[in-house]
Design an enzyme around this catalytic site. Structure first.
Site, PDB file in Angstrom:
ATOM      1  N   LYS A   1      18.696  -0.537  -2.656  1.00 35.98           N
ATOM      2  CA  LYS A   1      19.079  -1.596  -1.718  1.00 35.98           C
ATOM      3  C   LYS A   1      19.974  -2.594  -2.450  1.00 35.98           C
ATOM      4  CE  LYS A   1      17.901  -2.671   1.945  1.00 35.98           C
ATOM      5  NZ  LYS A   1      18.694  -2.557   3.211  1.00 35.98           N
TER       6      LYS A   1
ATOM      7  N   ASP B   1       8.355   6.551  -2.938  1.00 38.91           N
ATOM      8  CA  ASP B   1       7.068   6.734  -2.268  1.00 38.91           C
ATOM      9  C   ASP B   1       7.274   6.877  -0.765  1.00 38.91           C
ATOM     10  OD1 ASP B   1       4.393   6.841  -1.668  1.00 38.91           O
ATOM     11  OD2 ASP B   1       3.885   4.908  -2.532  1.00 38.91           O
TER      12      ASP B   1
ATOM     13  N   ASP C   1       7.389  10.699   1.637  1.00 40.75           N
ATOM     14  CA  ASP C   1       6.495  10.924   2.773  1.00 40.75           C
ATOM     15  C   ASP C   1       7.287  11.158   4.056  1.00 40.75           C
ATOM     16  OD1 ASP C   1       4.342  10.675   1.153  1.00 40.75           O
ATOM     17  OD2 ASP C   1       3.413   9.007   2.204  1.00 40.75           O
TER      18      ASP C   1
ATOM     19  N   TYR D   1       5.551  -1.445  -8.367  1.00 44.54           N
ATOM     20  CA  TYR D   1       4.149  -1.106  -8.612  1.00 44.54           C
ATOM     21  C   TYR D   1       3.664  -1.565  -9.982  1.00 44.54           C
ATOM     22  CZ  TYR D   1       4.566   1.939  -4.518  1.00 44.54           C
ATOM     23  OH  TYR D   1       4.766   2.428  -3.257  1.00 44.54           O
TER      24      TYR D   1
ATOM     25  N   ASP E   1      17.132   2.356   3.307  1.00 47.34           N
ATOM     26  CA  ASP E   1      16.716   2.344   4.706  1.00 47.34           C
ATOM     27  C   ASP E   1      17.574   3.298   5.541  1.00 47.34           C
ATOM     28  OD1 ASP E   1      18.879   0.664   4.207  1.00 47.34           O
ATOM     29  OD2 ASP E   1      18.280  -0.860   5.665  1.00 47.34           O
TER      30      ASP E   1
END
Length: 239
Positions: free
Chosen positions: A63, A120, A124, A13, A96
């Site tokens: 990752k 982020d 959620d 970001y 993931d």
């Protein structure tokens, strides 16, 4: 009962270069996933310190299998753990797989440490384990000030929901629980925070539901004020 420690000031970001550029006859969008050792160390220490006040377990998610920033993340988290937090149980997981595991078996986690982008997404994903974003508190915690307390912002995870403003439909639970987090992490009032959280649990166990939590067509929703009053009543009863 899961806490996700998300680094908030770096990563995809904020990394440079970023933007939409012309490349030949087409546009290309670029975001740079960038992390320094000090940024990772700061987030890691926050997670380990938090774990010591909970169940003493941290799962770090990145990752590292495909991203160099992920390799550095795993290396630095491991170094910080070995140097200063060997008493805390540390595990690593690809982000993931972490998302899948949150859905499959969420109780395996306590404190999850991750970067800005994955945090982020994972937060959620974890939100819906509760059934609604209206249930989730959050804290943005900075470095300690001179008084030893962290610079902090406490707020519900969800946005302001202007589409239902003034209609009495909003679930106040996340706001109430954010205040409980403030008591625990900024003022070291863990007993008082637990009382608030227990009051919320009692209200939910009694079947009190705002509209976002209804489970069947025949259920009746209470208003924002009624939900808040029920929590206050449960808190008063526990005195």
């Amino acid at each position: 009962d899961i806490v996700i420690v998300r680094e908030l000031t770096s990563g995809s970001y904020f990394g440079e270069p970023r933007g939409i550029f012309k490349e030949g006859n087409e546009r290309v969008g670029i975001n740079t996933h960038r992390y320094t050792e000090s940024e990772i160390e700061r987030a890691a220490r926050s997670a380990f310190e938090l774990a010591r006040r909970r169940s003493n377990r941290v799962c770090s998610m990145e990752k590292a299998n495909v991203m160099e920033a992920g390799v550095l993340w795993r290396d630095v988290v491991t170094e910080v753990h070995q140097a200063d937090y060997a008493d805390v149980e540390l595990s690593h997981m690809y982000a993931d797989n972490g998302a899948m595991q949150l859905v499959r078996a969420p109780k395996q986690f306590d404190v999850i440490l991750t970067d800005n982008l994955f945090g982020d997404i994972l937060s959620d994903c974890a939100a819906m384990l509760t059934g609604s974003l209206g249930m989730l508190p959050s804290a943005s915690l900075g470095a300690p000030m001179e008084n030893g307390r962290p610079k902090a912002l406490y707020e519900p995870v969800h946005g302001s929901a202007p589409d239902i403003a003034g209609q009495g439909k909003a679930n106040p639970t996340a706001c109430v629980l954010s205040f409980a987090m403030a008591l625990r992490y900024s003022f070291d009032l863990g007993t008082e925070a637990t009382r608030i959280e227990t009051a919320v649990e009692k209200v939910l166990a009694d079947g009190v539901r705002t509209a976002d939590l209804l489970q069947a067509d025949g259920d009746t929703a209470v208003s924002t004020t009624q939900m808040g009053d029920a929590i206050v009543a449960a808190l008063t009863t526990s005195l």
